[in-house]
Design a protein around this motif. Structure first.
Motif, mmCIF file in Angstrom:
data_model
loop_
_atom_site.group_PDB
_atom_site.id
_atom_site.type_symbol
_atom_site.label_atom_id
_atom_site.label_comp_id
_atom_site.label_asym_id
_atom_site.label_seq_id
_atom_site.Cartn_x
_atom_site.Cartn_y
_atom_site.Cartn_z
ATOM 1 N N THR A 184 -5.069 3.231 4.545
ATOM 2 C CA THR A 184 -5.177 4.281 3.523
ATOM 3 C C THR A 184 -6.580 4.232 2.928
ATOM 4 O OG1 THR A 184 -4.424 2.859 1.728
ATOM 5 C CG2 THR A 184 -2.736 4.064 2.923
ATOM 6 N N GLY A 227 3.878 -5.371 -7.884
ATOM 7 C CA GLY A 227 4.870 -4.784 -8.785
ATOM 8 C C GLY A 227 4.285 -3.706 -9.670
ATOM 9 N N THR A 228 3.259 -3.005 -9.177
ATOM 10 C CA THR A 228 2.640 -1.936 -9.971
ATOM 11 C C THR A 228 3.623 -0.779 -10.185
ATOM 12 O OG1 THR A 228 0.488 -2.480 -9.072
ATOM 13 C CG2 THR A 228 0.706 -0.309 -10.088
ATOM 14 N N THR A 229 4.224 -0.333 -9.103
ATOM 15 C CA THR A 229 5.147 0.803 -9.211
ATOM 16 C C THR A 229 6.515 0.299 -9.640
ATOM 17 O OG1 THR A 229 3.938 1.856 -7.413
ATOM 18 C CG2 THR A 229 6.077 2.807 -7.992
ATOM 19 N N ASP A 248 -8.062 -1.750 8.411
ATOM 20 C CA ASP A 248 -9.481 -2.065 8.224
ATOM 21 C C ASP A 248 -9.672 -3.580 8.042
ATOM 22 O OD1 ASP A 248 -8.015 -1.190 5.780
ATOM 23 O OD2 ASP A 248 -9.749 -2.064 4.767
ATOM 24 N N GLY A 250 0.809 -1.214 0.000
ATOM 25 C CA GLY A 250 0.000 0.000 0.000
ATOM 26 C C GLY A 250 0.843 1.266 0.000
ATOM 27 N N LYS A 251 2.029 1.196 -0.569
ATOM 28 C CA LYS A 251 2.937 2.358 -0.602
ATOM 29 C C LYS A 251 2.371 3.478 -1.462
ATOM 30 C CE LYS A 251 6.171 -0.250 -2.257
ATOM 31 N NZ LYS A 251 5.387 -1.503 -2.202
ATOM 32 N N SER A 252 1.932 3.109 -2.670
ATOM 33 C CA SER A 252 1.382 4.137 -3.557
ATOM 34 C C SER A 252 0.083 4.702 -2.973
ATOM 35 C CB SER A 252 1.128 3.562 -4.949
ATOM 36 O OG SER A 252 2.333 3.055 -5.475
ATOM 37 N N SER A 253 -0.695 3.830 -2.330
ATOM 38 C CA SER A 253 -1.934 4.314 -1.695
ATOM 39 C C SER A 253 -1.586 5.323 -0.603
ATOM 40 C CB SER A 253 -2.706 3.155 -1.055
ATOM 41 O OG SER A 253 -2.916 2.136 -1.990
#
Ligand SMILES: Nc1nc2c(ncn2[C@@H]2O[C@H](COP(=O)(O)OP(=O)(O)OP(=O)(O)O)[C@@H](O)[C@H]2O)c(=O)[nH]1
Ligand SMILES: [Mg+2]
Length: 429
Positions: free
Chosen positions: A332, A229-231, A315, A208-211
């Protein structure tokens, strides 16, 4: 507009009370006229008589309505009257040349304009107030005193007397060196005030880094997806966080990557840790703190980086923080825990030090170099004493150190250096 003849030069283009007869520090109401005598705008003109003005020269400040066309017409008219546009920083440069400001103060004006947080603003204001000059002067006086002692001795050297106790000279040199070293050290510690904190967001894929970057930024900047591996490349954005300037750096998830591009991304993530002032290690709470997370933590610790462990996705699962130092739990998705995280970050960067009077940051490379050179010259002087050299050699080294410090506040004779300093200003300052 600034210059000796400025009142006469502008008068023909002003309809209202006479500018030439206006008292100092008054505001004159009237209309600005074009070369063809038509009204350009209704204006207020502030009148300053040199040397009691910002530049030290006769100065007029024309306040018009904020319309590009009007401003252009006024500038065109003045240009027609032989008044040219100021170069970047030229008003401040003249203030320096006319002795209204020393160099640290002139540079503080540029810092003030470019400051991105309230601490940087107050630092620049303190320097503008002369606090840096006072600190430098104190250091300089210490050295002048030392050189003075040696020179008294030189005057009597014919008589072959050693009037000055060399241990006292050594003590003075040590004191001056300590003053400069601790000043440089404090400045380095507080450098983030002017330059911003580099905050690297690292962790495993999908943590959840990008989030988190998006949540701190308050908008969707980085791509978020459930594909690991999205980013790939780093994503950088600057925010203001509790009065600190923070550069957020979202990175590629760290894992044993298979494809070449992802491998490069992982490599860059490690480099981001090296270059960061603070590392946010994002952990997926559902997955828990894993061996890979431990590897990242160790890397950050090895590099002596400030570190916060951020358990995300509360959550889905509330993390157990016991056993972790500097850890927070957030989501996030529901945006909970973000304020705690922000507070944790600002706690790591205490700016209360800055409020203390004597603490000023020098982030100016010119000042830093001058201090380092002065320290070096003093080290040479010390070596000369220890090697039993004559007083004249030691005095020369100390004079060199004094010269270096003088450069900070302004005995700069080279026009190149001066132009370089003022070139960084914006036009009209
Ligand atoms: N339930 C829940 N899901 C979240 C939360 N934060 C992120 N996610 C989801 O987790 C997945 C991964 O999120 P990203 O922000 O792309 O993760 P990342 O760490 O940037 O991943 P990489 O770029 O692949 O390294 C997405 O499907 C997000 O919607 C959260 O707090 N709660
Ligand atoms: Mg990502």
């Amino acid at each position: 507009v600034s210059g000796a003849d400025i009142f006469q030069d502008v008068e023909p283009y002003f309809k209202g009370a006479s500018l030439q007869n206006a008292s100092a520090n008054t505001i004159v109401y009237g209309h600005f006229l074009s070369e063809k005598n038509s009204i350009v705008d209704e204006v207020l003109v502030s009148v300053f008589h040199g040397p009691k003005s910002f530049t030290g020269e006769n100065t007029l400040e024309i306040s018009c309505h904020c319309n590009r066309l009007i401003i252009e017409q006024i500038l065109d008219t003045l240009n027609h009257a032989g008044i040219r546009l100021a170069e970047p920083g030229e008003f401040t440069k003249r203030a320096f040349i006319n002795g209204r400001l020393d160099l640290t103060q002139a540079e503080a004006i540029s810092d003030l304009i470019n400051a991105t947080n309230k601490h940087a603003v107050s630092n620049a204001l303190h320097i503008l107030d002369g606090r840096l000059s006072a600190i430098v002067e104190e250091m300089r006086q210490k050295m002048i005193q030392t050189a003075g002692l040696l020179e008294i001795d030189l005057d009597f050297s014919e008589e072959d007397l050693d009037l000055v106790d060399r241990s006292i000279i050594l003590k003075y040199i040590d004191q001056a060196t300590e003053m400069m070293t601790s000043f440089l050290r404090k400045s380095a510690e507080l450098r983030f005030v002017n330059e911003g904190i580099r905050l690297a967001i690292v962790g495993q894929p999908n943590a959840g880094k990008s989030s988190l970057l998006n949540a701190l930024l308050g908008r969707s900047r980085a791509i978020v997806s459930d594909i690991e591996g999205t980013t790939r490349d780093t994503v950088e954005e600057t925010i203001n966080l509790n009065d600190l300037t923070v550069r957020l750096i979202d990175t590629a998830g760290i894992r044993e990557a298979n494809d070449e591009i992802e491998k490069m991304g992982v490599e860059i993530s490690y480099q981001s840790i090296e270059r960061a002032d603070c590392v946010l290690l994002v952990v997926d709470a559902l997955r828990g703190f894993t061996h890979s997370d431990e590897k990242i933590r160790r890397k950050a610790q090895e590099l002596e980086k400030k570190l916060i462990i951020v358990f995300n996705k509360r959550d889905l699962k509330e993390a157990d923080l016991s056993g972790f130092e500097n850890a927070v739990t957030i989501s996030t998705k529901t945006e909970t825990g973000l304020n705690e995280l922000k507070n944790e970050i600002s706690l790591l960067f205490q700016t209360s030090q800055l409020e203390a009077d004597e603490n000023i940051v020098v982030s100016n490379l010119r000042h830093e170099m001058a201090l380092k050179n002065a320290i070096e010259k003093l080290a040479q002087a010390k070596l000369a004493i220890e090697s039993g050299f004559g007083n004249e050699i030691i005095a020369l080294d100390i004079r060199d150190a004094i010269e270096e410090l003088s450069k900070i506040t302004g005995t700069i004779t080279s026009t190149d250096v001066l132009n370089d300093i003022f070139m960084n200003f914006c036009i009209g300052k």
